[in-house]
Write a protein that holds these residues in place. Structure first.
Motif, PDB file in Angstrom:
ATOM      1  N   LEU A  95       0.838  -1.201   0.000  1.00  0.00           N
ATOM      2  CA  LEU A  95       0.000   0.000   0.000  1.00  0.00           C
ATOM      3  C   LEU A  95       0.870   1.246   0.000  1.00  0.00           C
ATOM      4  CD1 LEU A  95      -2.827  -1.028   2.465  1.00  0.00           C
ATOM      5  CD2 LEU A  95      -2.994  -0.712   0.007  1.00  0.00           C
ATOM      6  N   THR A 125       2.112   1.899  -3.582  1.00  0.00           N
ATOM      7  CA  THR A 125       1.110   2.496  -4.468  1.00  0.00           C
ATOM      8  C   THR A 125       0.820   3.927  -4.049  1.00  0.00           C
ATOM      9  OG1 THR A 125      -0.403   1.147  -3.183  1.00  0.00           O
ATOM     10  CG2 THR A 125      -0.161   0.600  -5.498  1.00  0.00           C
ATOM     11  N   MET A 147       1.028   7.325  -6.243  1.00  0.00           N
ATOM     12  CA  MET A 147      -0.103   8.234  -6.465  1.00  0.00           C
ATOM     13  C   MET A 147       0.331   9.676  -6.346  1.00  0.00           C
ATOM     14  SD  MET A 147      -3.374   6.594  -4.597  1.00  0.00           S
ATOM     15  CE  MET A 147      -3.467   4.839  -4.410  1.00  0.00           C
ATOM     16  N   PRO A 199       2.403  11.992 -13.197  1.00  0.00           N
ATOM     17  CA  PRO A 199       2.173  10.914 -14.171  1.00  0.00           C
ATOM     18  C   PRO A 199       3.309  10.829 -15.194  1.00  0.00           C
ATOM     19  CG  PRO A 199       0.681  12.742 -14.538  1.00  0.00           C
ATOM     20  CD  PRO A 199       1.360  13.009 -13.242  1.00  0.00           C
ATOM     21  N   THR A 244       2.798   9.480 -18.263  1.00  0.00           N
ATOM     22  CA  THR A 244       2.246   9.278 -19.608  1.00  0.00           C
ATOM     23  C   THR A 244       2.275  10.561 -20.423  1.00  0.00           C
ATOM     24  OG1 THR A 244       0.106   9.619 -18.590  1.00  0.00           O
ATOM     25  CG2 THR A 244       0.726   7.378 -19.059  1.00  0.00           C
ATOM     26  N   VAL A 262      -8.045   6.707  -9.148  1.00  0.00           N
ATOM     27  CA  VAL A 262      -7.081   6.090  -8.228  1.00  0.00           C
ATOM     28  C   VAL A 262      -6.192   5.123  -8.994  1.00  0.00           C
ATOM     29  CG1 VAL A 262      -6.859   4.546  -6.258  1.00  0.00           C
ATOM     30  CG2 VAL A 262      -8.522   6.383  -6.213  1.00  0.00           C
ATOM     31  N   TRP A 320      -3.690   7.083 -10.973  1.00  0.00           N
ATOM     32  CA  TRP A 320      -2.641   7.672 -10.128  1.00  0.00           C
ATOM     33  C   TRP A 320      -1.648   6.607  -9.705  1.00  0.00           C
ATOM     34  CZ3 TRP A 320      -6.854  10.478  -6.837  1.00  0.00           C
ATOM     35  CH2 TRP A 320      -7.289  11.603  -7.545  1.00  0.00           C
ATOM     36  N   ALA A 321      -2.194   5.475  -9.258  1.00  0.00           N
ATOM     37  CA  ALA A 321      -1.297   4.421  -8.788  1.00  0.00           C
ATOM     38  C   ALA A 321      -0.405   3.923  -9.910  1.00  0.00           C
ATOM     39  CB  ALA A 321      -2.108   3.265  -8.213  1.00  0.00           C
ATOM     40  N   GLN A 322      -0.861   4.091 -11.159  1.00  0.00           N
ATOM     41  CA  GLN A 322      -0.084   3.582 -12.282  1.00  0.00           C
ATOM     42  C   GLN A 322       0.648   4.692 -13.024  1.00  0.00           C
ATOM     43  OE1 GLN A 322      -3.244   1.733 -14.349  1.00  0.00           O
ATOM     44  NE2 GLN A 322      -3.380   0.015 -12.925  1.00  0.00           N
ATOM     45  N   GLY A 323       0.690   5.873 -12.437  1.00  0.00           N
ATOM     46  CA  GLY A 323       1.432   6.961 -13.076  1.00  0.00           C
ATOM     47  C   GLY A 323       0.747   7.515 -14.301  1.00  0.00           C
ATOM     48  N   ARG A 324      -0.574   7.405 -14.348  1.00  0.00           N
ATOM     49  CA  ARG A 324      -1.305   7.963 -15.481  1.00  0.00           C
ATOM     50  C   ARG A 324      -2.135   9.138 -15.017  1.00  0.00           C
ATOM     51  NH1 ARG A 324      -5.348   4.899 -16.939  1.00  0.00           N
ATOM     52  NH2 ARG A 324      -5.253   3.313 -15.328  1.00  0.00           N
ATOM     53  N   LEU A 325      -2.941   9.662 -15.930  1.00  0.00           N
ATOM     54  CA  LEU A 325      -3.785  10.798 -15.573  1.00  0.00           C
ATOM     55  C   LEU A 325      -5.219  10.395 -15.271  1.00  0.00           C
ATOM     56  CD1 LEU A 325      -2.704  13.593 -18.020  1.00  0.00           C
ATOM     57  CD2 LEU A 325      -2.746  13.724 -15.544  1.00  0.00           C
ATOM     58  N   ARG A 358     -10.535  18.158 -16.028  1.00  0.00           N
ATOM     59  CA  ARG A 358      -9.305  17.412 -15.748  1.00  0.00           C
ATOM     60  C   ARG A 358      -9.529  16.412 -14.629  1.00  0.00           C
ATOM     61  NH1 ARG A 358      -5.592  17.353 -19.491  1.00  0.00           N
ATOM     62  NH2 ARG A 358      -3.841  17.258 -18.036  1.00  0.00           N
ATOM     63  N   LEU A 413     -10.453  -5.806  11.726  1.00  0.00           N
ATOM     64  CA  LEU A 413      -9.683  -6.366  10.616  1.00  0.00           C
ATOM     65  C   LEU A 413     -10.460  -7.496   9.950  1.00  0.00           C
ATOM     66  CD1 LEU A 413      -6.970  -6.377   9.130  1.00  0.00           C
ATOM     67  CD2 LEU A 413      -6.257  -8.175  10.691  1.00  0.00           C
ATOM     68  N   PHE A 439     -11.922   5.066  -0.817  1.00  0.00           N
ATOM     69  CA  PHE A 439     -10.576   5.250  -1.353  1.00  0.00           C
ATOM     70  C   PHE A 439      -9.692   4.070  -0.954  1.00  0.00           C
ATOM     71  CE2 PHE A 439      -6.244   6.668  -0.404  1.00  0.00           C
ATOM     72  CZ  PHE A 439      -5.821   6.932  -1.695  1.00  0.00           C
ATOM     73  N   TRP A 441      -7.586   1.726  -3.264  1.00  0.00           N
ATOM     74  CA  TRP A 441      -6.150   1.686  -3.017  1.00  0.00           C
ATOM     75  C   TRP A 441      -5.690   0.231  -2.937  1.00  0.00           C
ATOM     76  CZ3 TRP A 441      -4.027   3.996   2.199  1.00  0.00           C
ATOM     77  CH2 TRP A 441      -2.629   4.027   2.161  1.00  0.00           C
ATOM     78  N   VAL A 442      -6.452  -0.544  -2.160  1.00  0.00           N
ATOM     79  CA  VAL A 442      -6.099  -1.961  -2.034  1.00  0.00           C
ATOM     80  C   VAL A 442      -6.221  -2.657  -3.379  1.00  0.00           C
ATOM     81  CG1 VAL A 442      -6.826  -4.154  -1.035  1.00  0.00           C
ATOM     82  CG2 VAL A 442      -6.687  -2.120   0.385  1.00  0.00           C
ATOM     83  N   TRP A 482      -5.750  -1.598  -6.348  1.00  0.00           N
ATOM     84  CA  TRP A 482      -4.670  -1.353  -7.289  1.00  0.00           C
ATOM     85  C   TRP A 482      -3.312  -1.682  -6.696  1.00  0.00           C
ATOM     86  CZ3 TRP A 482      -6.394  -1.559 -11.820  1.00  0.00           C
ATOM     87  CH2 TRP A 482      -7.697  -1.152 -12.059  1.00  0.00           C
ATOM     88  N   THR A 483      -3.345  -2.316  -5.511  1.00  0.00           N
ATOM     89  CA  THR A 483      -2.081  -2.727  -4.903  1.00  0.00           C
ATOM     90  C   THR A 483      -1.912  -4.235  -4.926  1.00  0.00           C
ATOM     91  OG1 THR A 483      -2.152  -0.827  -3.440  1.00  0.00           O
ATOM     92  CG2 THR A 483      -0.692  -2.620  -2.816  1.00  0.00           C
ATOM     93  N   LEU A 484      -2.980  -4.928  -4.560  1.00  0.00           N
ATOM     94  CA  LEU A 484      -2.839  -6.375  -4.348  1.00  0.00           C
ATOM     95  C   LEU A 484      -3.238  -7.172  -5.573  1.00  0.00           C
ATOM     96  CD1 LEU A 484      -4.185  -6.855  -0.750  1.00  0.00           C
ATOM     97  CD2 LEU A 484      -1.869  -6.454  -1.541  1.00  0.00           C
TER      98      LEU A 484
END
Lengths: 181, 561, 107, 176, 370
Positions: free
Chosen positions: A26, A29, A33, A37, A39, E34, E37-42, E64, E226, E322, E326-327, E329-331
């Motif tokens: 986590l 990621t 975030m 970016p 891209t 999300v 963002w986690a993947q470096g995109r827009l 945007r 948990l 969120f 977040w989880v 796009w992580t796991l």
């Protein structure tokens, strides 16, 4: 060859609870975030085309605006998805008749093309070249089947390494004006 | 070739022993051993010239002491082979007992490489343009035996290109390697001396004799003969590369000779026809006129649609209409065609038997023209013998259609079915046909087809499979090269469907296999034959029962017989 | 329309029970038979809850019926689990869940 | 009045799917009908102010039991039932018997006591979760414990039964 | 109950549904944002609406942010051709998305969204209040599995079927865990199953001001929280538990054969489920609308306080949403047998142990911690 057996390291207790690895994931990621970016915003920003890029196959003319293609149909033969279809034809212009052959039509189905570049590789006249056009699209299926005119328009002009137009012509003229050699 | 075993001699090709008859040249002997000796000028059906030098091999003979006439024995007790110091040309050297041939030795390799280099010195290397590319011996041998690169830095010779040496043949002098096959063909086979060599040295070239052109009906064979792309066909020139073409074995329908052909097609379009070797029929030759027969497939007057009273209909409706017409008819005449295949004739015979009409007549229209004593016989029907063998007609004389006109006029015939024949040839005109129920089945429209009540399109020989029996009573089969027009049933299927509609007996289905099953049971001459078992070079049929028939050919026309 | 009272609930329960029983008799598919059994249990549950409700008073909130239903539901759940396990085992062995085809004892 | 209308509605919701279930050829349909019937019964419970039971009914039956049924139906891929169990003629007697029984019980119920609600019904408290708990852990403690034990036994039994039977002599380690 | 009451209730219901649907809808956009963002995109940043999008600065910012993506997606789902494959069981094929969409909507009726203090009396801002609240929630959410099972079965093809089967067994397995993990909380609150009471029990500060922890159940009972969170992931079919969908091995699982509006229902249903699940988690473990270190009575009286409390709860819900993304796009996704193992061999025993532990704690020192 000897086979080396590798054993996976047994998980530690902390790893086996999954919680800590998940948290570290986590964190990664989350860090991503926050970063900017990576891209490109495509239509506004264009990517730099590297050398040797395989874009849309195009037909090229020599610097004198003459067709390089002699419709040998090797590209048609080699094309894995059968995207190329050539209708061979004869050159009627008497000045250039010694080259004999040119395509009457050159059909390139871009719906089929896989940009493998085999046509460029096989071409004996260096007449078909995969240049830097990467976004070829149309609104109808007919439009995206490129024909000779369109292909020459896309291809433009490249230097001729074969001199089949001029060298041969010169030699033929000399021979016609008598004298061997 | 009749070879009695005791006359055979042993030859050793690269150590492999083969038995050949004396007088066989070394190329054929090597071929028999499964070894290919490259050659340009040599052709099995032409005289040996020996001018290309490509077939150079090493030869050796068992050593014999000149004085004692005793074999020279080596240390192992075997006869020593005495190898010639120089290579010899395999085409012009005949096999002798115990002859040894080396085709893979260093000398042979060097020779071939050298010859290839010489041949390519002035060759223009315009393979991308050349029509021969893909079936060019120069290409093949250059890759197999050539050096792979050129040492020649001078300018190449420039010779005329596109010389019309005949109406159908174009010569490209630059590509010519001066093998002389074409010259020999004209002299020996076509018996029309037109071509010869002229000029000297590297300017030596082929040319027509002054005032002559290569315009005989066999001129295109020189294109097939030419091992390179020097001679090309005007018809096929620049049309299609040969590697795209599908080869389908077929039979020429020009005459009863039954020339074996190969049909070259791509995606349903035929591009050319070439002869197929069959030494019992046509050797490796065929006529120019036979080569253009494929154009009938896309001819302007090609019939492609079923019609009843001029109204286009589907195939099934036409079948029903024909069956209906036949079942109602009082007197029926059939005009059968010698262009139909054996299978179709057989089915037609069954159909005739199934027609309930009182008067039934079957006519076979003869097409007789002058033969050329070579590959075109006088009988222009490819399958006259088939009509006799299947029993469609009892005899040729009785089947002539002169009797048709009076029968129509007196009214005993009210229905006429003509199959690939124009009613006009039997003297029937507009008034007579108007009186009749006229059914026209044909590949093409003819001048009387417009009066037909039912029009049925048929398939050409290229669009169907089947078999013909040629003038030698040789059963030869042909395969389907291209699909027929859309929606058109095959001839066999159409006749079969009509037969089934009439309730007549026949084969279990319309496939060639099924028809042959039925024919093998019905016809004694065909006993034991199935469609699949007909070999590519055909199969002789016993035609002695028809010896008394007045065949148009007069004599058996196989040119070598 | 009658004012709804205990009888109405009991009639519903009785009808549901009979429906379930008819299903048990008529159906060949063991799974459906099992479902019909559940229907019958439910009929009993309705009756129990109705009794419990209609016999309650301010001083004496009769809960026993409800508790009984609680037990019925619990036992039914256990029964379903066991029954379905048996059906699965049966299917694995015989390849069918049709009651008519399970006649090993008849032969 | 509201109560009456709802009663008839829920009674229909309970009975009609049950009837359809008995007639349904498609097992998945049957299961779905069963849910509707159970939810109808749960609604009746709610009408009788047994809210906890209503919720339990939905949770246990709709939430677990029918899911289990569906799971098994899909797992076994039972398909459609061709015909009913036996010729109807054979079943005339028992069916008539049960029809008669149903009629009798309906008649008996109608003729008997309970046609009207007892005094004080309206005021009596609904079955609350708390009173449930009290009863379960006092008066019915033994039964409660026994049920728990039964559940455990059932669980063990189910695991045992549904174990994949391995033919004797074909046992391989770790094949399970 | 007269007409105005009914109308007011209806109005409340409409407001709640609209709000929750808006959150659910925007979580679709949020998910894409999300993910990017986690993947470096827009992420979605192009879709715009003619008038709104052309407002000088704000319009561009909204575009945007992908704010207009939602109406565009919604319109797409609405106006796309509605495919009905020939091989499906039509009735259940159409019923399934509706069923999967309904349970979260029903659960909305019993959730408390905030508090409304009037004359010193605290009331819940809720559509209805019932003393079996949490049981009702569990009962209804157990129905939602039918949507998936039926979708898988009705589609009458392999991948959806496998998805349906997986859904059914996964749901059964994790429902136990949900129940068992929630039990200690309700034991703690003294036997009530009412969700409003649970929130009320979480106001104030734990251990006094000196240590200063919010008095939330996530602090008291971290393990319960948990376990519930994990089970919630499984119940809402979110990664790493999205077995029924698992697009990499089952194409799209239960909704492979769905398109257009029916697929949209599944889609929104999933997010509505997430919203509801997050709301329950917030209410039960994160103190509902309680602000850390402040008692619930700190909210002002009247409408303002009510609105504030709702906003606080919404903030917690949005954070949890969120977290869900977040989880995701992580796991990576678990394997099916891992899911089952985790459910039965890890979470179940843990939940039982947790329950027993709190039983003992409460028996030893009843009410000590409250």
């Amino acid at each position: 060859m000897a086979i080396k057996v590798l054993h996976r390291k047994p998980l530690t207790l902390a790893e086996r609870t999954y919680i800590l690895p998940i948290l570290s994931g986590l964190r990664i990621t989350l860090r991503n975030m926050i970063k900017a970016p990576v891209t490109l915003e495509y239509p506004e920003e264009k990517p730099a085309i590297p050398k040797g890029y395989r874009g849309v196959p195009t037909l090229v003319k020599d610097p004198n605006g003459r067709e390089k293609c002699v419709s040998c149909q090797l590209c048609e033969f080699v094309c894995p998805p059968k995207a190329i279809r050539i209708t061979p034809g004869e050159i009627v212009d008497p000045a250039n008749a010694h080259v004999e052959k040119a395509p009457k039509d050159f059909e390139l189905n871009m719906l089929r093309c896989i940009y493998c570049g085999l046509c460029e590789e096989v071409c004996p006249e260096q007449a078909i070249v995969l240049q830097d056009i990467y976004s070829m699209n149309s609104e109808t299926r007919e439009e995206i089947v490129l024909h000779k005119d369109k292909l020459y328009e896309l291809g433009g002009t490249l230097p001729d390494a074969h001199f089949k137009w001029d060298k041969k012509k010169k030699a033929a003229d000399e021979a016609a004006h008598g004298g061997h050699h | 070739m009749a070879e009695s075993a005791d006359k055979l001699i042993s030859v050793f090709v690269d150590g492999i022993e083969v038995k050949v008859s004396p007088g066989t040249n070394m190329i054929e002997a090597a071929h028999k051993a499964g070894v290919e000796v490259p050659h340009y000028c040599y052709h099995s059906h032409l005289s040996v010239a020996g001018n290309c030098r490509m077939c150079l091999v090493e030869m050796g003979t068992p050593g014999v002491d000149r004085n004692t006439r005793q074999p020279i024995l080596g240390p192992d007790g075997k006869q020593v082979i005495q190898w010639m110091p120089k290579p010899t040309i395999a085409c012009a050297t005949n096999a002798t007992p115990g002859l040894h041939i080396r085709t893979t030795s260093k000398i042979v390799k060097d020779c071939r490489e050298g010859i290839m280099e010489f041949l390519l010195v002035n060759h223009p290397l315009d393979c991308p343009i050349c029509d021969q590319a893909g079936e060019c011996h120069l290409q093949e041998y250059a890759t197999d035996y050539g050096r792979g690169y050129s040492r020649y830095v001078e300018d190449k010779n420039v010779k005329p290109k596109r010389t019309m040496i005949g109406p159908r043949v174009i010569l490209d002098n630059e590509r010519c390697i001066l093998c002389g096959r074409c010259v020999r063909f004209c002299k020996e086979i076509a018996k029309d001396e037109v071509l010869g060599f002229t000029e000297r040295g590297s300017h030596s070239t082929i040319a027509c004799f002054p005032g002559k052109t290569l315009d005989n009906n066999y001129s295109l064979n020189v294109v097939d003969l030419c091992p390179v792309g020097a001679l090309t066909s005007t018809d096929f020139r620049f049309k299609m590369r040969v590697w795209f073409l599908k080869e389908t074995p077929s039979i020429c329908t020009e005459s009863s000779t039954g020339v074996n052909t190969t049909v070259w097609s791509r995606e349903g379009v035929i591009y050319r026809i070439t002869p197929r070797r069959n030494d019992a029929v046509n050797d490796t030759w065929m006529s120019d006129s036979g080569r253009v027969l494929y154009k009938q497939v896309a001819a302007e007057n090609r019939s492609t649609a079923y019609a009843i009273e001029g109204r286009p209909v589907q195939a099934a409706e036409a079948v029903a209409a024909l069956a209906d017409t036949l079942s109602k008819a009082k007197g029926v005449a059939f005009l059968a065609s010698g262009k139909s295949s054996v299978e179709e004739m057989y089915l037609l015979k069954k159909l005739v038997a199934a027609v309930p009409a009182g008067t039934k007549a079957v006519h076979l229209v003869p097409h007789v023209d002058k033969g050329d004593d070579f590959l075109i016989s006088a009988d222009r029907n490819p399958n006259t013998r088939g009509a006799l063998l299947t029993g469609l007609v009892k005899g040729l004389e009785s089947a002539k259609c002169e009797s048709l006109l009076p029968m129509v006029q007196e009214g005993s015939i009210d229905t006429l079915v003509s199959l690939n024949e124009c009613a006009g040839v039997c003297g029937l005109g507009r008034e007579e046909l108007k009186k009749l129920q006229y059914v026209y089945l044909g590949t093409h429209y003819c001048e009387t087809s417009q009066y037909a009540n039912i029009e049925v399109p048929l398939l050409t020989v290229f669009e169907k499979d089947g078999s013909f029996v040629n003038q030698q009573f040789r059963l030869q089969k042909f395969s389907q090269a291209v699909p027929g027009p859309e929606g058109v049933m095959s001839d066999r299927a159409f006749i079969f469907a009509t037969l089934a509609k009439l309730g007549g007996k026949g084969p279990r289905n319309a496939s060639a296999e099924a028809v042959w099953e039925s024919m093998a049971a019905d016809i004694p001459q065909f006993a034991g034959i199935s469609f699949a078992s007909i070999p590519a070079e055909g199969r002789p049929i016993d035609g002695s029962a028809f010896a008394s028939q007045p065949f148009a050919e007069g004599k058996n026309l196989h040119f070598s017989a | 329309m009658l004012p709804v009272a205990l009888n109405h609930y009991l009639i519903v329960a009785a009808l549901l029970f009979c429906t379930g029983f008819a299903g048990v008799l008529l159906r060949r598919n063991v799974i459906v038979v099992f479902m019909c059994l559940e229907l019958m249990l439910n009929a009993a549950n309705i009756a129990l809850v109705a009794f419990s409700r209609y016999n309650a008073t301010v001083e004496r909130p009769m809960m026993d019926g409800n508790v009984f239903v609680f037990f019925v539901i619990t036992v039914a759940a256990a029964e379903v689990a066991t029954g379905l396990a048996i059906i699965v085992a049966l299917y694995r062995r015989r390849g069918t869940v049709m009651a008519d085809d399970l006649t090993a004892l008849k032969k | 009045m509201m109560h009456d209308v709802l009663f008839y509605l829920f009674a229909a919701m309970t009975l009609a799917p049950a009837l359809l279930l008995v007639c349904s050829r498609n097992t998945v349909n049957a299961a779905m009908l069963m849910i509707v019937s159970f939810i109808g019964a749960a609604s009746l419970f709610a009408l009788l102010q047994a809210y906890l039971l209503a919720v339990l009914q939905v949770m246990v039956y709709a939430g677990a039991v029918v899911v289990l049924f569906l799971f098994i139906i899909m797992l076994l891929d039972v398909g459609h039932e061709g015909r009913l169990r036996a010729a109807l003629s054979k079943l005339v007697a028992p069916l008539a018997f049960f029809a008669a029984l149903g009629c009798c019980s309906v008649l008996a119920i109608l003729s008997g006591r309970g046609g009207e609600a007892p005094a004080g019904l309206e005021a009596s408290p609904a079955a609350s979760a708390e009173s449930f708990g009290m009863l379960l852990f006092t008066k019915y403690q033994l039964a409660f414990e026994l049920t728990g034990f039964l559940l455990l036994a059932a669980m063990v039994g189910v695991i045992f039964i549904s174990r994949r039977a391995i033919p004797a002599g074909n046992r391989t380690e770790g094949k399970e | 109950m007269d007409l105005t009451d009914i109308l007011i209730m209806l109005l409340k219901a409409v407001v709640v549904v609209v709000l929750v649907m808006a959150i659910a809808g925007y979580s679709v956009v949020g998910e894409r944002k999300v993910a990017s963002w986690a993947q470096g995109r827009l992420g979605p940043n192009r879709t715009t609406i003619p008038l709104l999008g052309s407002i000088p600065v704000i319009g561009r910012i909204l575009t945007r942010l992908g704010i207009f993506q939602l109406p565009a997606d919604g319109a797409k789902f609405l106006f796309k051709e509605e495919p009905l494959p020939g091989h499906v069981n039509k009735f259940y094929y159409i019923l399934a998305p509706i069923i999967s969409f309904l349970p979260p909507m029903i659960i909305l009726t019993v959730l408390p969204y905030g508090q409304f203090v009037k004359d010193g009396v605290m009331e819940a801002v809720a559509l209805s209040q019932t003393d079996v609240g949490i049981l009702f929630v569990m009962a209804v959410s157990s129905i939602s599995v039918y949507g998936l099972i039926l979708a898988g079965w009705a589609a009458n093809s392999k991948f959806p079927f496998l998805g349906g089967i997986r859904a059914s067994s996964q749901m059964i397995s994790y429902e136990l865990c949900i129940g068992l993990s929630l039990l200690p909380v309700f034991m703690w609150t003294g036997g009530t199953l009412d969700l409003f009471a649970v929130v009320q029990a979480q106001g104030g500060v734990l251990f006094g001001e000196s240590i200063g922890l919010p008095k939330w159940f996530i602090i008291y009972q971290p393990l319960s929280a948990l376990l519930y969170l994990v089970a919630l992931f499984a119940e809402t079919n979110r990664l790493p538990f999205d077995m029924p969908e698992s697009e990499t091995d089952l194409v799209g699982g239960f909704h492979t054969e769905y398109g257009a509006f029916k697929f949209g229902l599944f889609f929104v249903g999933e997010y509505a489920h997430m919203v509801v699940g997050s709301a329950i988690f917030s209410i039960v473990f994160l103190g509902g609308w309680s602000i850390p270190f402040l008692p619930l009575s700190a909210y002002p009286e009247g409408i303002l306080g009510a609105l504030l409390s709702v906003v606080v709860l919404a903030a917690k819900v949005i954070f949890l949403l969120f977290f869900f993304m977040w989880v995701r796009w992580t796991l990576p996704r678990f394997r099916y047998d891992q899911v089952m193992n985790l459910g039965w061999k890890v979470l179940m025993p843990l939940a039982v142990a947790n329950l027993l532990a709190y039983m003992v704690i409460m028996a030893i020192m009843p009410g000590a911690l409250l």
